[in-house]
Each structure stands twice: as structure tokens, then as C-alpha cells.
Design a protein around this motif. Structure first.
Motif, PDB file in Angstrom:
ATOM      1  N   ASP A 298       8.735  15.015  -7.023  1.00  0.00           N
ATOM      2  CA  ASP A 298       7.881  14.866  -8.321  1.00  0.00           C
ATOM      3  C   ASP A 298       6.614  14.177  -7.701  1.00  0.00           C
ATOM      4  OD1 ASP A 298       7.353  14.766 -10.922  1.00  0.00           O
ATOM      5  OD2 ASP A 298       7.767  12.797 -11.210  1.00  0.00           O
ATOM      6  N   VAL A 299       5.832  15.249  -6.842  1.00  0.00           N
ATOM      7  CA  VAL A 299       4.674  14.685  -6.519  1.00  0.00           C
ATOM      8  C   VAL A 299       3.663  15.809  -6.415  1.00  0.00           C
ATOM      9  CG1 VAL A 299       5.363  15.252  -4.084  1.00  0.00           C
ATOM     10  CG2 VAL A 299       3.406  13.620  -4.483  1.00  0.00           C
ATOM     11  N   ASP A 300       2.175  15.698  -6.607  1.00  0.00           N
ATOM     12  CA  ASP A 300       1.173  16.730  -6.415  1.00  0.00           C
ATOM     13  C   ASP A 300       0.728  16.223  -4.921  1.00  0.00           C
ATOM     14  OD1 ASP A 300       1.555  17.598  -9.036  1.00  0.00           O
ATOM     15  OD2 ASP A 300       0.272  16.421  -9.768  1.00  0.00           O
ATOM     16  N   VAL A 301       0.813  17.570  -4.284  1.00  0.00           N
ATOM     17  CA  VAL A 301       0.263  17.228  -2.897  1.00  0.00           C
ATOM     18  C   VAL A 301      -1.070  18.043  -2.521  1.00  0.00           C
ATOM     19  CG1 VAL A 301       0.719  17.914  -0.365  1.00  0.00           C
ATOM     20  CG2 VAL A 301       2.647  17.145  -1.844  1.00  0.00           C
ATOM     21  N   TYR A 302      -2.006  17.392  -1.916  1.00  0.00           N
ATOM     22  CA  TYR A 302      -3.353  18.015  -1.655  1.00  0.00           C
ATOM     23  C   TYR A 302      -3.719  17.856  -0.123  1.00  0.00           C
ATOM     24  CZ  TYR A 302      -4.704  17.626  -6.703  1.00  0.00           C
ATOM     25  OH  TYR A 302      -4.607  17.761  -7.939  1.00  0.00           O
ATOM     26  N   LEU A 303      -3.745  18.921   0.523  1.00  0.00           N
ATOM     27  CA  LEU A 303      -3.905  18.951   1.868  1.00  0.00           C
ATOM     28  C   LEU A 303      -5.181  19.775   2.382  1.00  0.00           C
ATOM     29  CD1 LEU A 303      -2.868  19.149   5.004  1.00  0.00           C
ATOM     30  CD2 LEU A 303      -1.378  21.317   4.176  1.00  0.00           C
ATOM     31  N   CYS A 304      -5.960  18.933   3.309  1.00  0.00           N
ATOM     32  CA  CYS A 304      -7.115  19.559   3.674  1.00  0.00           C
ATOM     33  C   CYS A 304      -7.402  19.169   5.276  1.00  0.00           C
ATOM     34  CB  CYS A 304      -8.363  19.049   2.937  1.00  0.00           C
ATOM     35  SG  CYS A 304      -9.898  19.954   3.449  1.00  0.00           S
ATOM     36  N   GLY A 305      -7.637  20.175   6.184  1.00  0.00           N
ATOM     37  CA  GLY A 305      -7.646  19.940   7.486  1.00  0.00           C
ATOM     38  C   GLY A 305      -7.813  20.983   8.468  1.00  0.00           C
ATOM     39  N   PRO A 306      -7.962  21.120   9.412  1.00  0.00           N
ATOM     40  CA  PRO A 306      -7.986  22.095  10.506  1.00  0.00           C
ATOM     41  C   PRO A 306      -6.708  23.169  10.379  1.00  0.00           C
ATOM     42  CG  PRO A 306      -7.533  20.541  11.858  1.00  0.00           C
ATOM     43  CD  PRO A 306      -7.991  19.902  10.407  1.00  0.00           C
ATOM     44  N   PRO A 307      -6.871  24.636  10.769  1.00  0.00           N
ATOM     45  CA  PRO A 307      -5.931  25.473  10.291  1.00  0.00           C
ATOM     46  C   PRO A 307      -4.471  24.849  11.027  1.00  0.00           C
ATOM     47  CG  PRO A 307      -7.846  26.552  10.675  1.00  0.00           C
ATOM     48  CD  PRO A 307      -8.119  25.254  10.792  1.00  0.00           C
ATOM     49  N   PRO A 308      -4.303  24.388  12.303  1.00  0.00           N
ATOM     50  CA  PRO A 308      -3.129  24.015  12.834  1.00  0.00           C
ATOM     51  C   PRO A 308      -2.391  22.958  12.207  1.00  0.00           C
ATOM     52  CG  PRO A 308      -5.033  24.134  14.760  1.00  0.00           C
ATOM     53  CD  PRO A 308      -5.493  24.316  13.370  1.00  0.00           C
ATOM     54  N   MET A 309      -3.180  22.027  11.587  1.00  0.00           N
ATOM     55  CA  MET A 309      -2.528  20.980  10.858  1.00  0.00           C
ATOM     56  C   MET A 309      -2.104  21.635   9.426  1.00  0.00           C
ATOM     57  SD  MET A 309      -4.468  17.756   8.685  1.00  0.00           S
ATOM     58  CE  MET A 309      -3.561  16.900   7.645  1.00  0.00           C
ATOM     59  N   VAL A 310      -2.714  22.545   8.725  1.00  0.00           N
ATOM     60  CA  VAL A 310      -2.449  22.893   7.523  1.00  0.00           C
ATOM     61  C   VAL A 310      -1.034  23.667   7.848  1.00  0.00           C
ATOM     62  CG1 VAL A 310      -2.879  24.635   5.552  1.00  0.00           C
ATOM     63  CG2 VAL A 310      -4.556  23.090   6.393  1.00  0.00           C
ATOM     64  N   ASP A 311      -0.968  24.548   8.880  1.00  0.00           N
ATOM     65  CA  ASP A 311       0.141  25.385   9.012  1.00  0.00           C
ATOM     66  C   ASP A 311       1.283  24.505   9.604  1.00  0.00           C
ATOM     67  OD1 ASP A 311      -1.420  27.700   8.706  1.00  0.00           O
ATOM     68  OD2 ASP A 311      -1.754  28.131  10.913  1.00  0.00           O
ATOM     69  N   ALA A 312       1.082  23.430  10.183  1.00  0.00           N
ATOM     70  CA  ALA A 312       2.228  22.564  10.630  1.00  0.00           C
ATOM     71  C   ALA A 312       2.832  22.026   9.287  1.00  0.00           C
ATOM     72  CB  ALA A 312       1.729  21.566  11.407  1.00  0.00           C
ATOM     73  N   VAL A 313       2.108  21.463   8.456  1.00  0.00           N
ATOM     74  CA  VAL A 313       2.461  20.925   7.048  1.00  0.00           C
ATOM     75  C   VAL A 313       3.153  21.995   6.124  1.00  0.00           C
ATOM     76  CG1 VAL A 313       1.959  19.747   4.801  1.00  0.00           C
ATOM     77  CG2 VAL A 313       0.793  19.162   6.936  1.00  0.00           C
ATOM     78  N   LEU A 314       2.572  23.178   6.436  1.00  0.00           N
ATOM     79  CA  LEU A 314       3.438  24.521   5.485  1.00  0.00           C
ATOM     80  C   LEU A 314       4.699  24.665   6.141  1.00  0.00           C
ATOM     81  CD1 LEU A 314       0.558  26.815   4.902  1.00  0.00           C
ATOM     82  CD2 LEU A 314       1.536  25.480   3.201  1.00  0.00           C
ATOM     83  N   LYS A 315       5.035  24.674   7.466  1.00  0.00           N
ATOM     84  CA  LYS A 315       6.163  24.806   8.076  1.00  0.00           C
ATOM     85  C   LYS A 315       7.127  23.712   7.851  1.00  0.00           C
ATOM     86  CE  LYS A 315       4.358  27.723  11.856  1.00  0.00           C
ATOM     87  NZ  LYS A 315       3.808  27.957  13.357  1.00  0.00           N
ATOM     88  N   TYR A 316       6.509  22.482   7.837  1.00  0.00           N
ATOM     89  CA  TYR A 316       7.404  21.297   7.452  1.00  0.00           C
ATOM     90  C   TYR A 316       7.981  21.057   6.288  1.00  0.00           C
ATOM     91  CZ  TYR A 316       8.676  16.289   7.014  1.00  0.00           C
ATOM     92  OH  TYR A 316       8.954  15.059   6.620  1.00  0.00           O
ATOM     93  N   PHE A 317       7.256  21.501   5.192  1.00  0.00           N
ATOM     94  CA  PHE A 317       7.805  21.718   3.976  1.00  0.00           C
ATOM     95  C   PHE A 317       8.842  22.740   3.912  1.00  0.00           C
ATOM     96  CE2 PHE A 317       3.935  19.916   1.310  1.00  0.00           C
ATOM     97  CZ  PHE A 317       4.110  18.384   1.821  1.00  0.00           C
TER      98      PHE A 317
END
Length: 341
Positions: A298-317
Motif C-alpha cells: 500500500d505504497v506509491d513508489v517513485y524512482l529516479c536514477g541511472p539505468p542500472p539502478m532503475v533496472d535493479a529495482v525493477l528486477k528486485y520488485f
């Protein structure tokens, strides 16, 4: 009484229009030479359909269900020919701006300051020639022409919408067009041309806990978001995890500390990748996303950073089966650090 309506087109362009009390969005747009899609203007055809992401309005009942079903209305779909705002609104328009005979605006500005915050980050401060400042949604970015070249670079605002002074966090890239200009040639008083605003990464209405994930100069849009939350007030828990590669890449923590004082529900944690760091939290942002900040989804997530970081968060989720209520992210490429790609 007048309301500000942000029209977000599918090509990333945002136009702001004023809507008078009792005026429909469609009429207000045409009055300001923004030709939104329209065939009938009577709530019959559905051609002017869009999606209202935030704001209050009245749709009345003089439209056909074939044009807008009850299910669509419940999901926030609107007919701009019938929609009469009663507050500021943000509307997604499902066509390109060029089809509506509008385009991004150009704003002239003057360099007020250039500060090297770390070996990795530069802060650019400009005064806008328009005395009313520049309208944008917190989190959006703008193109800045690089003087002496034929190129532009894109950077997220770190300042508050409407301020006469705009600020940007810019990654210092060796041999970079903007980095070279800022470190070698920029002078206070020099003119810069800004084009925008642009982007679909912006702060939505806060209805539940928010998790902000910032990487490097990807901190910039969150500073703008937090500044607006100070103005509007916020009771929902807001937590930020701010990750960098090295200790001295952590910048603007004084600003974050100030936001902690001004927004009682705001907390933040910093993370450093460098294994040699003596920082209390090392590793990546995904190493520090415990259950408490995820609020059982129950959370809204906002993510901004370099592509490797964004990809890592997407894979983690994906690996953890995490499905936030909403998830908004922005990647920036090396030659456009601090901006949307």
C-alpha cells in the motif's frame, strides 16, 4: 476564480492553461489556442476523452453513456467538453501535442550561480526572465541549450514550480557538453534557453505512503516534490532512500534535513555503494527496502536514477513479488544526467 489545468500529451509535452470558473476544459483550451481533440462538443461522440489524474471537477449528466461509461467515469476518465474544474487539475490527453497544434514553450533565463557540490555533481541556478516563473509539475524536466554548441541537455527541476529562480542538479561528466560549459566557461549573467516542461514523472496526489528512491543526481526531482509537499502539507509517511557511489557524492543532505523539519512525516536514509566507505549503510538501495517502508504494497513508489539502478529495482520488485499501488520511474542516460531519458 481561475484554475490551472496541466494537459499532459502522450509525446511527453505538458501545457498549462487557465480555466475560468464554470468553463469547460475544452473551451478553456481552445481559448488559449490548444486544440484538444473534438468532434461534437456535446458529450455525444467521446472524441475529447482523457484521464484526470488529480483534481476536483463536475461532469454534469448531459453526456451519453456511449461517450463515457459509468465504469470509465469511475476510473477517472473525463470528457473535456463537459468537464468543469473546481480545483487545479492534471489531465492525460491521449494524443501527441503536435496534433493539437501546440508545442513546448521556450523560456529565457540568466545564469545566477554555478556551484560544484562534489566531484560528481554541479548545481546550476538560473533566474527566469518571466516574472511569474515557470509552471511545471514537480518531477518534470526541461531541455537546456548548451551555449556555443548546437545541442541541448535535459535536467529535472530541483526547485519549486512557479519560482522565478530555478535550480538543477547536474552530473559532472568528463568531456560532457554541459559539464564542460559549466566548469570551464559559464559566467553569471549569461543567457540560457530552456524548452519545456516535459515528462510523465511527476508527483501525483498523495493518498497513501510514498517511497522515493533516488540515485545520484536523480535526487533533483525529489527536492522539487518535497518542496511542494511543504507548501501543500502532507500527513502520509514519506520515506526516501538516496544512494550514491562514493561518500562525497552525497549532496544536498542539508536540504533533506530541512525537509525533515518541515514535513513531520518525512524520513530519509542514505546509502553508499563503495565497499571502502565507512558509511553506516553500504550497498544498493534494494538492500535497504525493508517491509516497513513497503507498507504491504500500500505504497506509491517513485524512482529516479541511472539505468542500472532503475533496472535493479525493477528486477528486485519482480523477484520479491512486490506490487506497489502505483510505480513511477525515470531513467537518465549519462549525457543527460539528472533528467528523463
Amino acid at each position: 476564480m481561475s484554475y490551472t489545468i496541466a494537459l499532459n500529451f502522450e509525446d511527453g509535452v505538458t501545457r498549462f492553461i487557465g480555466c475560468k470558473e464554470g468553463e469547460t476544459v475544452l473551451d478553456a483550451a481552445y481559448r488559449q489556442k490548444v486544440n484538444l481533440p473534438m468532434d461534437c462538443s456535446d458529450g455525444v461522440c467521446g472524441t475529447c476523452k482523457g484521464h484526470c489524474e488529480q483534481g476536483e471537477f463536475d461532469m454534469g449528466d448531459e453526456y451519453l453513456e456511449d461517450a463515457l461509461s459509468d465504469e470509465e467515469a469511475a476510473e477517472g476518465q473525463v470528457l473535456t467538453c463537459q468537464m468543469v474544474p473546481s480545483s487545479d487539475c492534471v489531465i492525460q490527453v491521449p494524443v501527441a501535442s503536435t496534433l493539437c497544434k501546440t508545442q513546448v514553450g521556450k523560456v529565457e533565463s540568466t545564469v545566477a550561480a554555478v556551484e560544484q557540490l562534489s566531484e560528481d555533481s554541479i548545481e546550476l541556478v538560473v533566474d527566469l526572465d518571466d516574472a511569474e516563473g515557470l509552471a511545471f509539475l514537480p518531477g518534470q524536466y526541461i531541455h537546456i541549450d548548451v551555449p556555443g554548441t548546437e545541442v541541448h541537455r535535459s535536467y529535472s527541476f530541483s526547485s519549486l514550480p512557479g519560482d522565478k529562480r530555478a535550480t538543477f542538479l547536474i552530473r559532472n561528466i568528463p568531456n560532457g557538453a554541459m559539464s564542460g560549459y559549466l566548469t570551464e566557461r559559464a559566467a553569471v549573467g549569461e543567457k540560457l534557453t530552456l524548452t519545456g516542461p516535459l515528462g510523465s514523472f511527476y508527483l501525483r496526489e498523495v493518498k497513501r505512503p510514498v517511497l522515493m528512491l533516488a540515485g545520484g543526481t536523480g535526487l533533483a526531482p525529489f527536492l522539487s516534490m518535497l518542496a511542494q509537499l511543504v507548501e501543500k502539507g502532507c500527513d502520509a509517511p514519506i520515506h526516501m532512500i538516496y544512494g550514491v557511489n562514493k561518500d562525497d557524492h552525497l549532496v544536498k543532505t542539508d536540504a533533506l534535513d530541512a525537509f525533515v523539519e518541515k514535513i513531520p512525516s518525512f524520513t530519509y536514509a542514505t546509502v553508499v555503494v563503495d565497499e571502502a566507505s565507512e558509511h553506516s549503510r553500504k550497498g544498493y538501495v534494494t538492500h535497504h527496502m525493508d517491509a516497513e517502508v513497503m507498507h504491504d504494497g500500500d505504497v506509491d513508489v517513485y524512482l529516479c536514477g541511472p539505468p542500472p539502478m532503475v533496472d535493479a529495482v525493477l528486477k528486485y520488485f519482480d523477484a520479491e513479488g512486490i506490487k506497489p499501488q502505483s510505480f513511477h520511474y525515470e531513467k537518465f542516460t549519462p549525457n543527460e544526467a539528472g533528467s528523463a531519458s
